[in-house]
Design a protein around this motif. Sequence first.
Motif: not given
Length: 953
Positions: A747, A774, A776, A874, A878, A880
């Motif tokens: 991310c 988000l 990437y 989202n 990931s 994140f």
Amino acid sequence: MKHNKFIILSALLALSTATPVAAQIETGSDSLVNVAFRKVAKEDVMGGVSSVNFRKLMEKDYVSTIGNNSLAGADLQAFVAGFNGSGMWGYTDQLVLIDGVPRDANNVLPTEIEDVTFLKGAQAVVLYGSRAAKGVILITTKRGHVNDGLSIDVRANTGWNVAKSYPEYLGSAEYMTLYNEARVNDGMDPLYSATDIYNYASGVNPYRYSDVDFYSSDYIKKTYNRSDVSVDIEGGNERAKFYSNISYYRFGDYLNFGEAKNNYTDRFNVRGNVDVRLNDFITAYVNANATYYNQHRAISNQKDGDNTLDYWGCAAKWRPNRVAPLIPISYIDPNAVQPRNVIEASTNIIDGQYFLAAGQDQADYTNIFADYYAAGKSTWTSRQFQFDAGVNIDLASLLKGLSFHVLMGVDYQTSYSTSYDNKYATYIPAWSNYNGPDLILNLNAHESVDQHSGSQNVGGSANKQTITFNAHFDYNRTFADVHNVSAILVANGYQSSTAGQYHKTSNANLGLQLSYNYMKKYYADFAIAAPWSAKLPEGKRYSFSPSFTLGWNITKEKFMENNGIFDNLTLSASYSNIKTDLDISDYYMYLGAYESGGWWDWNGQSGHSCWQSKRGGNDDLAFLKRKEFSVNLHAEMLEKSLSLDASYFNSEMDGGIITATNQMPSYFKVYYPESSFLSYLNYNTDKRTGFDVAVKYKKNFGDFGFEGGVSLTHYTTEATKRDDTGYADKYQYRQGQPLDAIWGYECLGFFNDEEDIANSPEQVIGGTIRPGDLKYKDQNGDGVIDSKDQVYLAKGGWYGAPTTLGINLTFKYKNFTLFVLGTGGFGAKGVKNNSYWWVSGNGKYSAAVRDRWTPETAGTASYPRLTTESGTNNFQTSDFWLYSTSRFDLAKVQLTYDFPQSTFNKVRFVKGLSAYVSGSSLLTIAKERELLEMNVGSAPQSRFYNLGVKVSF
């Protein structure tokens, strides 16, 4: 009250000084260790084996349960290096044997256990065959001892579970405000008006404008009780010995309303055994256990797809503004006849004050609260009977040192559910406030009647039977006082049949072990097993599993005589190649498979039926192989007050099963008509390497005694062989990565605005991309973000934390014993991917969404923008969403007082009395402590505080 406390404290201090004890810590060590099918001298164990004396441990560390087959409830990783609470040496799915019979570990109580042995190394498990390839846990129950008379120990405990934390969710007004924001983010108008939000926020009428908090004291208790009692009875003489344990426990749960406040789980069991010496060369034994287990619950009819949700599952999904579950009758307009008639006809008026409410939407016709008040109750019942018997024959009259041993066991397990299922009406109120106060003018029933049939329903029956057999010849003899020879020839097997399953779970093998040591200085060991499996084709069902071990007791050498430091220093090395079918998931995988099908002839405009191949056969499908090299060190120092055990292991599991997608020509599979000749084959290879270290120290200092231990385990895993031809880029190759690899997107933060979106690679993962979503990284530079951009992120710790630490400390002063236990796990990551974090659509909003992205919070936001859509972009794995699972736990503290013997001079039938207080799961030290201690969709984690007493007669 203060005066009473002073008297009690003074009495305890007086008792503690009545019989001073100079040496509190036992400095001896157990001389024999349980290993495969026998016991051996501790000094002759050549590594890969650890044991815990449970009988002694329970004197200072009362353990109420050992949980599942990983023995998670006992925190044994604090005593056993190489065991991380989930498995051993990076493997899970270990074989658990109770008194030599494969059984569930949660069906034996800690009060019944004599000792537990962990067979970690491949060389230690080879005689058990295929099913034991990932390690074995040997649980040995208590047996009778020769003593002066009957010995009775009574132990009673009562304690309270206290919730560590609950998830935090938004109240109705805040939820409605943010849901409006989510709609605006998606280009829609707000759903809730300012007036609606004000009414819900004001709290003036929480029944019309509901704000349901599942974690309020209206529905859950702060604590719930767990109590147990057990009685040990043992005795005997040289001819016969017996042991019996009678135990009962019961515990409730946190719910405090409706039928749910009567939820409980209880268990009663009786275990016994008898050892008999029939003559000078034959002994026999019989073991039996009967367990009765009940779990009583209020009925839930709430569904999430095909799954039934309990209270905690609903707590993670039910939005606070949907409907108030109970509404007071007092809100009904006194002049309204219809609702009064409805209420009078209902048999489900709660506490004489409330009726069961429903909402306008079909999903709100029922709810978990109404279910627990009116849907009925159920009890799941399990009954287990376990029986095994054995005979030991000394054949020294035929050949000195020869003996024969045989065991036969039969276990039965049955379970079923009984329930009283009720139908009930819920009512949709029609509110009005035309005269000022809110009143109900009408009630619309969802169900027309309340129905309590009184009939008991029985269903969900299941049964399981396990038959076990093993027989072995043992040979132990010493020649010329220096040549020690031992051997074992074993036939071993068991078979479990479960109702509704065609194939039985089986394990059968022959085994031979030959051992030699010269003056207990130089050791050589060879073992081989011949496992058998019905999962493999004819000609491949038998194989051989060899193991070789060499050992050297260095302290037996002349140059180590009178060294002043080492009492024992033994070094050993092993190599093993164990065959197993554990990871062969099904039967007949070696056969080709056909099924009826066909295709459509577009030219002839007609259909054609045929038999289509779905899978090719493979007559060479074979066992997987655990190839392992290990080095082990055992040292005892300073008059055996200090000991060290260390192991290094390099273990490879070779021959994992895959579908031969890329090992066969592409034309072996077609998509129309869908047919395949691709077969299963042995291909994958996994590697586990690591080390474990255990250090123990014990010493007495006058009236003080100390005993401490530290265990450390570290391992790494690697997929050393994989078919990665399906990946275009090397960074996605699974080969070379950890077996517990977490794969996902890297991310880069949030999209700032539409220009940022336009200037970034196109994200086609799902959904409409907007500012606050988000962003990437495009790993392959193709200008598109899709699954080809997923990379290795972190280790997931699926086989237990990569690094595990355990600490146990015992402090003794006279009659007081303080025990402290700590455990730690480090080096793994988790993913915030449950409903608390991934909130979209009409989902319930957690406190996490308060930190959402908005244009005003773009610089500080830690959560994506809110959306009423799926949020697919989202809510992907990931970095994140990653968090550290590293933690250290103060797992147990117990203070025990052993009353001095002089206390019982006038009560001679009492031989001993101990009282103790303890706390479990007391403290977690972690960066992500709040996250690690929070359960979502299930009952909360608890701290447990216990009071106990043990009386010996």
